[in-house]
Design a protein around this motif. Sequence first.
Motif, PDB file in Angstrom:
ATOM      1  N   TRP A   1      15.300 -41.511 -84.151  1.00 47.54           N
ATOM      2  CA  TRP A   1      14.955 -40.951 -85.461  1.00 47.54           C
ATOM      3  C   TRP A   1      16.215 -40.496 -86.201  1.00 47.54           C
ATOM      4  O   TRP A   1      17.061 -39.794 -85.635  1.00 47.54           O
ATOM      5  N   THR A   2      16.339 -40.921 -87.452  1.00 45.79           N
ATOM      6  CA  THR A   2      17.437 -40.434 -88.295  1.00 45.79           C
ATOM      7  C   THR A   2      16.915 -40.270 -89.706  1.00 45.79           C
ATOM      8  O   THR A   2      15.863 -40.786 -90.056  1.00 45.79           O
ATOM      9  N   ALA A   3      17.679 -39.543 -90.505  1.00 40.91           N
ATOM     10  CA  ALA A   3      17.385 -39.436 -91.930  1.00 40.91           C
ATOM     11  C   ALA A   3      18.727 -39.331 -92.641  1.00 40.91           C
ATOM     12  O   ALA A   3      19.710 -38.854 -92.045  1.00 40.91           O
ATOM     13  N   PRO A   4      18.780 -39.781 -93.910  1.00 38.12           N
ATOM     14  CA  PRO A   4      20.071 -39.800 -94.609  1.00 38.12           C
ATOM     15  C   PRO A   4      20.676 -38.403 -94.769  1.00 38.12           C
ATOM     16  O   PRO A   4      19.984 -37.466 -95.174  1.00 38.12           O
ATOM     17  N   GLY A   5      21.942 -38.294 -94.427  1.00 38.21           N
ATOM     18  CA  GLY A   5      22.692 -37.066 -94.729  1.00 38.21           C
ATOM     19  C   GLY A   5      22.443 -35.896 -93.811  1.00 38.21           C
ATOM     20  O   GLY A   5      22.836 -34.776 -94.151  1.00 38.21           O
ATOM     21  N   VAL A   6      21.786 -36.132 -92.676  1.00 42.66           N
ATOM     22  CA  VAL A   6      21.538 -34.998 -91.782  1.00 42.66           C
ATOM     23  C   VAL A   6      21.842 -35.337 -90.332  1.00 42.66           C
ATOM     24  O   VAL A   6      21.872 -36.490 -89.928  1.00 42.66           O
ATOM     25  N   THR A   7      22.055 -34.275 -89.558  1.00 44.06           N
ATOM     26  CA  THR A   7      22.188 -34.354 -88.106  1.00 44.06           C
ATOM     27  C   THR A   7      20.944 -33.717 -87.497  1.00 44.06           C
ATOM     28  O   THR A   7      20.526 -32.639 -87.935  1.00 44.06           O
ATOM     29  N   LEU A   8      20.344 -34.385 -86.522  1.00 49.33           N
ATOM     30  CA  LEU A   8      19.173 -33.831 -85.841  1.00 49.33           C
ATOM     31  C   LEU A   8      19.621 -33.040 -84.616  1.00 49.33           C
ATOM     32  O   LEU A   8      20.489 -33.483 -83.865  1.00 49.33           O
ATOM     33  N   VAL A   9      19.027 -31.877 -84.425  1.00 47.54           N
ATOM     34  CA  VAL A   9      19.219 -31.118 -83.187  1.00 47.54           C
ATOM     35  C   VAL A   9      17.874 -31.071 -82.487  1.00 47.54           C
ATOM     36  O   VAL A   9      16.859 -30.704 -83.089  1.00 47.54           O
ATOM     37  N   ARG A  10      17.859 -31.475 -81.237  1.00 47.30           N
ATOM     38  CA  ARG A  10      16.599 -31.592 -80.498  1.00 47.30           C
ATOM     39  C   ARG A  10      16.787 -30.980 -79.128  1.00 47.30           C
ATOM     40  O   ARG A  10      17.712 -31.324 -78.400  1.00 47.30           O
ATOM     41  N   ASP A  11      15.898 -30.056 -78.773  1.00 50.94           N
ATOM     42  CA  ASP A  11      15.983 -29.377 -77.477  1.00 50.94           C
ATOM     43  C   ASP A  11      14.554 -29.009 -77.077  1.00 50.94           C
ATOM     44  O   ASP A  11      14.030 -27.982 -77.519  1.00 50.94           O
ATOM     45  N   GLY A  12      13.889 -29.882 -76.300  1.00 52.17           N
ATOM     46  CA  GLY A  12      12.485 -29.652 -75.969  1.00 52.17           C
ATOM     47  C   GLY A  12      11.633 -29.762 -77.216  1.00 52.17           C
ATOM     48  O   GLY A  12      11.687 -30.757 -77.931  1.00 52.17           O
ATOM     49  N   SER A  13      10.862 -28.700 -77.514  1.00 54.47           N
ATOM     50  CA  SER A  13      10.035 -28.686 -78.726  1.00 54.47           C
ATOM     51  C   SER A  13      10.759 -28.007 -79.888  1.00 54.47           C
ATOM     52  O   SER A  13      10.148 -27.721 -80.917  1.00 54.47           O
ATOM     53  N   PHE A  14      12.019 -27.707 -79.703  1.00 51.69           N
ATOM     54  CA  PHE A  14      12.820 -27.118 -80.780  1.00 51.69           C
ATOM     55  C   PHE A  14      13.528 -28.237 -81.533  1.00 51.69           C
ATOM     56  O   PHE A  14      14.333 -28.976 -80.957  1.00 51.69           O
ATOM     57  N   LEU A  15      13.192 -28.372 -82.838  1.00 52.92           N
ATOM     58  CA  LEU A  15      13.767 -29.442 -83.658  1.00 52.92           C
ATOM     59  C   LEU A  15      14.372 -28.845 -84.923  1.00 52.92           C
ATOM     60  O   LEU A  15      13.769 -27.966 -85.549  1.00 52.92           O
TER      61      LEU A  15
END
Lengths: 695, 151
Positions: A207-221
């Motif tokens: 999963w990506t979206a323009p201009g952002v960085t995703l942080v994912r840790d379990g159910s924390f997004l």
Amino acid sequence: MSNPTTTTSHRVVPPHVETNPRLGTWLRVEEGVVLVQVGKVELGQGIVTALGQIAADALGLPLSAVRIVPASTSGPDQGLTAGSLSVTQSYPALRHVGAVVRSLAYPPAALVEPVALRTSRDHHPGLTAYVDRIGTLDPDLDLTTVDLDATVTQNSVGSDAARTDLPDKVLGRPRFLADLRPDGLLHARVLRPPSPAATLSSLPHDWTAPGVTLVRDGSFLGVIGEREHAVDRALAALADAASWDEHDSLPDEDDLASYLRCAPTEPTHATDDHPGEPTHTASYSKPYLAHASIAPSSAMARWSDDGSAVHVWSHSQGIHALRAAIAGALTLELGSVSVEHVESAGCYGHNAADDAAFDAVLLARAVPGRPVLLRWSRSDELTWGPLSPAMAGTLSARVVGGRIEGWSYDVWSQGHTSRPLYAGQPGLLATAHRAGGAPLPPAADPPAAAGFGSLRNAQPAYDVGPRRITGHHVTVAPLRTSAMRSLGAYFNVFAIESFVDELAAEAGLDPVELRLAHLTDPRARAVVELAARASGWGEPLPESVGRGIGFARYKDLGAWCAVVAEVAVETDVRVRRLTVAADVGLVVNPDGTRNQLSGGAVQSTSWTTVERVRFDRRRVTSGDWESYPILRFPAAPRADVHLVASDRAPLGAGEAAQGPTAAAIANAVHAALGVRVRDLPLNAEAIVSAIESEE
Amino acid sequence: VTALTVNGERVEVDRPADTPLLTVLRDTLGLVGSRFGCGAGMCGACLVLLDGKAVPACDTPLWQAADASVVTVEGLAIGGPNPVQQSLIEHQAAQCGFCISGVVVRATALLDARPDASGDDVAAALERNLCRCGTHQRIVAAVLAARTVPA
């Protein structure tokens, strides 16, 4: 007229000086101004202005020569800014600090009198020399070891000094946390689960979206990016892409009293004097309430380039505890975390400020060296922030010949505190959502020494004969609860003061008369009499309009407050006027005290007449201002505040009026219609159902 | 690129046309006086004057402000506080002050249109401005005191 002078015995070092003994922790001099750092924070209550007044008098300086700087973890640790204790705790501490400074740096009395300092504000040689001498004092000086000049002339204290923060706010200058715009700023948002028991079931790995960085840790997004709009769009796309395992975990919102009474509980016996057989019994309840601050919570965090330390900007009520909670949650040394306070919108207790701070820390860790400004959504603020717990209570009394001769009270509630570090845990929301995280433990209740939580003001102030008071601490937590302004006192005073009115009606006595007949404390009697007199108690009113009174001494050791409400009941409940009488001891800033008391009374009118957190068996559904309405301008009552003149120890004012106001409104509705509403909120629907249950 | 006038100055903004005006003001132009409260036009904290009319900037896309005149709370203070701002400060009519930018904008628009507004008129005009601190009464009194034409 000369200003009053007071001398305090300093044989006892104030507790907050004992724990923060270093002079440099409290003050320093910059550009001819004494910068005073306190451990109390501006929550919209005007405390920075009031503490400035206290500090100015303590130092023998004009207000213009003193500035209170925002709290940080490098300044004194004064615990929480909560419980209406800021003035009570800071007054002796600042007087002590000032006395030390004056005894070491003050000009000889013959040279410059304090009043001369006050009246010649600018460039007075004596003043400048004095401030310069303060600047040369050793910051490591131990404040507990110096002999003191404890004579303080009251110049600023007692005056209506203008709020120092208001011009920025009224003119739209940067002032709030969300207004911070440091170089290199990144914006961030968190995607919270859709319901309290939900866990993330899937999100595409690519999963990506323009201009952002995703942080994912379990159910924390969460997402981070340069441009706020791109981050908001990415958040919406992320919400579409994520799917969640959800299940029902919530009670029936229409039968909370039964839920609480049947839930697993731990009993807390406050008192048991074996009251006799009761002659009257009644039960009351309140729903869950939201803090509903006008700003959603926000925070900023920046990690060092090497990722070893983090600095946090937060509107928390307790920056030192937040620091320790963050360090604990990430197993960092305490010295690796620093927190400074920045104002946000009005804070009425433990809201999502601390959670937002931890969210910002987690997200900013992905981009070391960059400041990351995180803001919650309105919906998350209303549904994921800690709530004021639902409560239920049953009161019984034995009344003989118009005298109360026995009393019992049982109250059921979830705990009233889940602040950082409660129950031995960090207590920060994201800890429950991260991989391997466990649900947050049920809220605890503050101990007796802190004024209780569920049992706050559970003791009637009246002479009621033998009494039995029992708290039933509900140990399950379908919804997350914590401290909201006055904690259990709001409900307990509503219940007790409604019940006292019921007893007066049964005995055929005037409610004010019955109260005075059972009150011996002269300061209690004085505010009841003052509120009655000032409100025109007993004067005739039009049809469908009633007057009611409520009284309490907050926490049994704070301010005395009586409120008379005048309420019109036609198609809806309309509170027209509130008369508030209060004894808060020495009044540091009369105008600010009136603002706090009337604000507390009006906010309580909102809680009492329109507010209720809504939910189905799975999700909290009151996530916006239509589903969680608060009192609006056309419905806001006039509130007149009458203060008792006093030179006794100063007490807080911010939480004194909430309970008495709720009871005064319910009692006024009864006076207007003859209908007793015992279940909040007290709206037209509640009146109809009260009429139906009486039939 | 969208051209508009903000506080009397013409600006050109290179942002997507659906960007909320509030985001443009706060994030692109650095005008943070309009506050974010709900993002849905329900609380009034972000009100601005769009061609003289008070609108929630969070709920107004940039394209709607194209070639229009936007005045923010900062713009009302150019050359010194406007009468509503002056009066709010004199009356100490705020507690946390987060709602007050929007109050300033709505009340200024009201008094421009109706210089003889009554207390009930002011309260009705502020119906969609939420105040959580319970400062309503002081705010209404301060707005009334800012009238140049006494009712």
